[in-house]
Structure formats: C-alpha cells, structure tokens
Scaffold this motif. Structure first.
Motif, PDB file in Angstrom:
ATOM      1  N   ASN A 196       0.841  -1.198   0.000  1.00 53.56           N
ATOM      2  CA  ASN A 196       0.000   0.000   0.000  1.00 53.56           C
ATOM      3  C   ASN A 196       0.886   1.262   0.000  1.00 53.56           C
ATOM      4  O   ASN A 196       0.701   2.203   0.756  1.00 53.56           O
ATOM      5  CB  ASN A 196      -0.918  -0.112   1.245  1.00 53.56           C
ATOM      6  N   CYS A 197       1.934   1.237  -0.850  1.00 42.37           N
ATOM      7  CA  CYS A 197       2.942   2.323  -0.851  1.00 42.37           C
ATOM      8  C   CYS A 197       2.395   3.634  -1.387  1.00 42.37           C
ATOM      9  O   CYS A 197       2.934   4.700  -1.094  1.00 42.37           O
ATOM     10  CB  CYS A 197       4.135   1.930  -1.725  1.00 42.37           C
ATOM     11  N   GLU A 198       1.283   3.546  -2.177  1.00 45.97           N
ATOM     12  CA  GLU A 198       0.857   4.794  -2.827  1.00 45.97           C
ATOM     13  C   GLU A 198       0.492   5.850  -1.799  1.00 45.97           C
ATOM     14  O   GLU A 198       0.516   7.025  -2.092  1.00 45.97           O
ATOM     15  CB  GLU A 198      -0.310   4.552  -3.812  1.00 45.97           C
ATOM     16  N   ARG A 199       0.232   5.453  -0.556  1.00 48.68           N
ATOM     17  CA  ARG A 199      -0.177   6.480   0.421  1.00 48.68           C
ATOM     18  C   ARG A 199       0.961   7.436   0.728  1.00 48.68           C
ATOM     19  O   ARG A 199       0.763   8.507   1.256  1.00 48.68           O
ATOM     20  CB  ARG A 199      -0.703   5.823   1.701  1.00 48.68           C
ATOM     21  N   TYR A 200       2.207   7.067   0.391  1.00 48.91           N
ATOM     22  CA  TYR A 200       3.284   7.993   0.707  1.00 48.91           C
ATOM     23  C   TYR A 200       4.197   8.288  -0.494  1.00 48.91           C
ATOM     24  O   TYR A 200       4.916   9.266  -0.510  1.00 48.91           O
ATOM     25  CB  TYR A 200       4.142   7.490   1.862  1.00 48.91           C
ATOM     26  N   LEU A 201       4.177   7.447  -1.538  1.00 47.67           N
ATOM     27  CA  LEU A 201       5.174   7.624  -2.616  1.00 47.67           C
ATOM     28  C   LEU A 201       5.064   9.003  -3.258  1.00 47.67           C
ATOM     29  O   LEU A 201       6.047   9.690  -3.456  1.00 47.67           O
ATOM     30  CB  LEU A 201       5.021   6.521  -3.665  1.00 47.67           C
ATOM     31  N   ALA A 202       3.847   9.447  -3.574  1.00 46.02           N
ATOM     32  CA  ALA A 202       3.714  10.731  -4.293  1.00 46.02           C
ATOM     33  C   ALA A 202       3.923  11.904  -3.342  1.00 46.02           C
ATOM     34  O   ALA A 202       4.283  12.991  -3.767  1.00 46.02           O
ATOM     35  CB  ALA A 202       2.339  10.818  -4.939  1.00 46.02           C
ATOM     36  N   TRP A 203       3.712  11.677  -2.051  1.00 44.17           N
ATOM     37  CA  TRP A 203       3.795  12.758  -1.058  1.00 44.17           C
ATOM     38  C   TRP A 203       5.239  13.041  -0.667  1.00 44.17           C
ATOM     39  O   TRP A 203       5.583  14.178  -0.362  1.00 44.17           O
ATOM     40  CB  TRP A 203       2.996  12.348   0.193  1.00 44.17           C
ATOM     41  N   TYR A 254       9.771   3.440  -8.140  1.00 41.91           N
ATOM     42  CA  TYR A 254       8.820   4.537  -8.314  1.00 41.91           C
ATOM     43  C   TYR A 254       9.529   5.849  -8.658  1.00 41.91           C
ATOM     44  O   TYR A 254       9.116   6.595  -9.522  1.00 41.91           O
ATOM     45  CB  TYR A 254       8.002   4.720  -7.031  1.00 41.91           C
ATOM     46  N   THR A 255      10.644   6.113  -7.972  1.00 42.16           N
ATOM     47  CA  THR A 255      11.240   7.470  -8.089  1.00 42.16           C
ATOM     48  C   THR A 255      12.173   7.608  -9.297  1.00 42.16           C
ATOM     49  O   THR A 255      12.449   8.706  -9.752  1.00 42.16           O
ATOM     50  CB  THR A 255      12.064   7.799  -6.831  1.00 42.16           C
ATOM     51  N   TYR A 293       3.098  17.708  -4.974  1.00 39.91           N
ATOM     52  CA  TYR A 293       2.397  16.497  -4.514  1.00 39.91           C
ATOM     53  C   TYR A 293       0.929  16.828  -4.281  1.00 39.91           C
ATOM     54  O   TYR A 293       0.547  17.971  -4.128  1.00 39.91           O
ATOM     55  CB  TYR A 293       3.032  15.985  -3.221  1.00 39.91           C
ATOM     56  N   PRO A 334      -1.942  12.282   1.989  1.00 41.49           N
ATOM     57  CA  PRO A 334      -2.841  11.108   1.931  1.00 41.49           C
ATOM     58  C   PRO A 334      -3.506  10.883   3.283  1.00 41.49           C
ATOM     59  O   PRO A 334      -2.996  11.308   4.312  1.00 41.49           O
ATOM     60  CB  PRO A 334      -1.886   9.960   1.609  1.00 41.49           C
TER      61      PRO A 334
END
Ligand SMILES: Nc1nc2c(ncn2[C@@H]2O[C@H](COP(=O)(O)OP(=O)(O)OP(=O)(O)O)[C@@H](O)[C@H]2O)c(=O)[nH]1
Length: 255
Positions: free
Chosen positions: A84-91, A120-121, A218, A222
């Motif tokens: 559930n990484c999307e909760r922090y990757l973009a932030w 991701y990065t 960002y 989240p």
C-alpha cells in the motif's frame, strides 16, 4: 500558471516568503526503530514503548544550513514490508529506510523497500532521495548486519548510508533528517539545471526560489487509516530559538 519541468505534474509554486517544505517518509520493518528515530528527532528524547500500529505525520520548523524549512515526517507502520505504498510515494520529498543492525530480517525487508521506492522514483524529476539507516548501533554485541552490508546496499542504489542509535546521541539522529533536506535541495538544483524551463509564451517567467524548488509537487496529504497531521513541540521549547510545537504524542510513552 504552471511551469512544466519536462514532466506533466501539477505543482504549487511556493511564493518566496513561505518557508520551504520537506516531506520525509520513514520506512522499514516492524521494530527497526522508525518511531524511536522520529520521536528522537522531534523531542530529543528516546521512547520505550508506543502503539506499533500507529502511523502518524508530524511537522517541525527547522533551520538547516541557515535556511528555514518545515520538515514533515510520516512515521509509517506497515505490518509486512512495502505494501500500500501509494499512500506515501507521491507525497514524499525523501525517504529514510530503516533496519536494525541486530536483526538480519529487518535488513532484508529494508532491501524490499529500497527496491520498491527506487522503482517509483527513478526518472522522476526531482527524484526523491533515499537515506539508508542502520539503527540500534548501541546493540553492537548482537550485531547481525555488518556495516559493509549496509554500505554495499546503499552504493548499489546510490543512496546515503548512516548507522545510528535512537537511544544515544541526538545530533546523529538529527543529522539523518537534515541530510535528507540537503539531498532534496541538491536534487532540486540538479533537476533544475538538467531541464529547461518550459514557460507559456504569454506569461512572464517567474523566479523559482529554493523554497519553491524544495516544496514537492504532490497531492494533498494522503489520509491512511490512522495517519493524521499533528504538530509537535520539542523539548527545545525551552531553548532560545523558535522551537516547533508538539501538541500530541499519542501512544508514545516518553521517559
Ligand atoms: N537498543 C535500542 N533499542 C531501540 C532503538 N530504537 C528503537 N529501539 C527499541 O526497539 C523497539 C521498536 O522501536 P520502534 O521505534 O517502536 O520501532 P518501529 O520501527 O517504529 O516499530 P513499528 O511501529 O512496529 O513499525 C522499541 O522497544 C524501542 O525502544 C535503538 O537505537 N537502540
């Protein structure tokens, strides 16, 4: 008006007078010391127990190399590895990925995080830097992960590497977060120098202060199940300079 740095992303350009923001996500296996490192940085104190399922985001006004910056720290609480990484990757502006030197499994989980974040990065501009952290260096007699193992992993992914202890000196823990801010600044400058500015003809170019470069493009913070933005007051409240304010350390026992 938005300026495209080569990649179509919405970006709030921060006006000159606002301090830059730096969003740091602390990742790693359960029990590696993420919360202890976070609380040490924010309060100069070492916690002994906490609610292991608590995931919170804290903010603290810091002065890094004579430049003010609002450091936001997300202390994550994954049960098993990068899910559930999307909760922090973009932030995230930067990542601290933590393992415990007395726990080989935490080092293996750490590698999964480094791979997931790098996937991701890579190719994003600016790229969110990773700092690899071997925690609990005070537990030398129970060491299961050699310092060279950490250094080799860091070299493989081009990230900084430090061994620290959340229960020993404060400065080395503070340095982790300050180095993350410095890396974000360096990456922002690098990214700016690499890519031309595309500015629509009918608008005058605007100057980008380092503050606007540092503040990531960002989406809103989240809202994971238990995360919430709280502000923190460190024990530096007694010190002369403007100290950040800690209003809540839910679930942490401080001694
Ligand atoms: N000896 C020693 N113990 C530490 C250190 N950092 C954390 N601990 C202890 O290790 C345990 C786990 O620390 P936490 O900070 O809660 O670890 P965490 O990564 O946040 O764990 P989760 O919240 O379950 O993900 C606690 O009992 C801490 O007191 C350290 O540097 N040295």
């Amino acid at each position: 008006m938005s300026i495209m740095f080569g990649k179509a992303r919405t970006c709030n350009i921060v006006p000159e007078h606002e301090p830059a923001e730096c969003n740091i996500v602390v990742l790693g296996a359960m029990g590696s010391g993420k919360s202890a490192l976070t609380v040490k940085f924010l309060t100069k104190r070492f916690i002994s127990e906490y609610d292991p399922n608590l995931e919170d985001t804290y903010s603290s006004e810091e002065m890094v190399d004579q430049q003010p910056v609002l450091v936001k720290v997300m202390d994550t609480a994954d049960q098993d590895g990068p899910v559930n990484c999307e909760r922090y990757l973009a932030w995230a502006s930067a990542f601290l990925i933590v393992y415990s030197i007395d726990n080989r499994l935490s080092f293996e989980v750490c590698q999964q995080y480094v791979e997931a974040v790098t996937l991701y990065t890579k190719g994003l501009h600016p790229e969110a830097p990773i700092i690899l952290v071997g925690n609990k260096v005070d537990m030398e007699r129970y060491r299961q992960v050699n310092k060279t193992d950490g250094a080799t992993l860091a070299a493989r992914f081009g990230c900084l590497f430090f061994e620290v202890s959340a229960c020993l000196d404060f400065v080395s823990v503070q340095n982790l977060f300050y180095e993350a801010v410095r890396e974000v600044r360096r990456e922002a400058e690098r990214s700016l120098s690499l890519r031309p500015l595309y500015i629509s003809e009918d608008k005058a170019p605007i100057s980008l202060s380092s503050a606007s470069l540092l503040s990531p493009c960002y989406k809103e913070l989240p809202t994971p199940a238990t995360a919430k933005l709280v502000t923190v007051k460190s024990s530096r409240a007694q010190s002369k300079r403007r100290a950040p304010t800690l209003t809540l350390l839910k679930g942490f026992k401080i001694f």
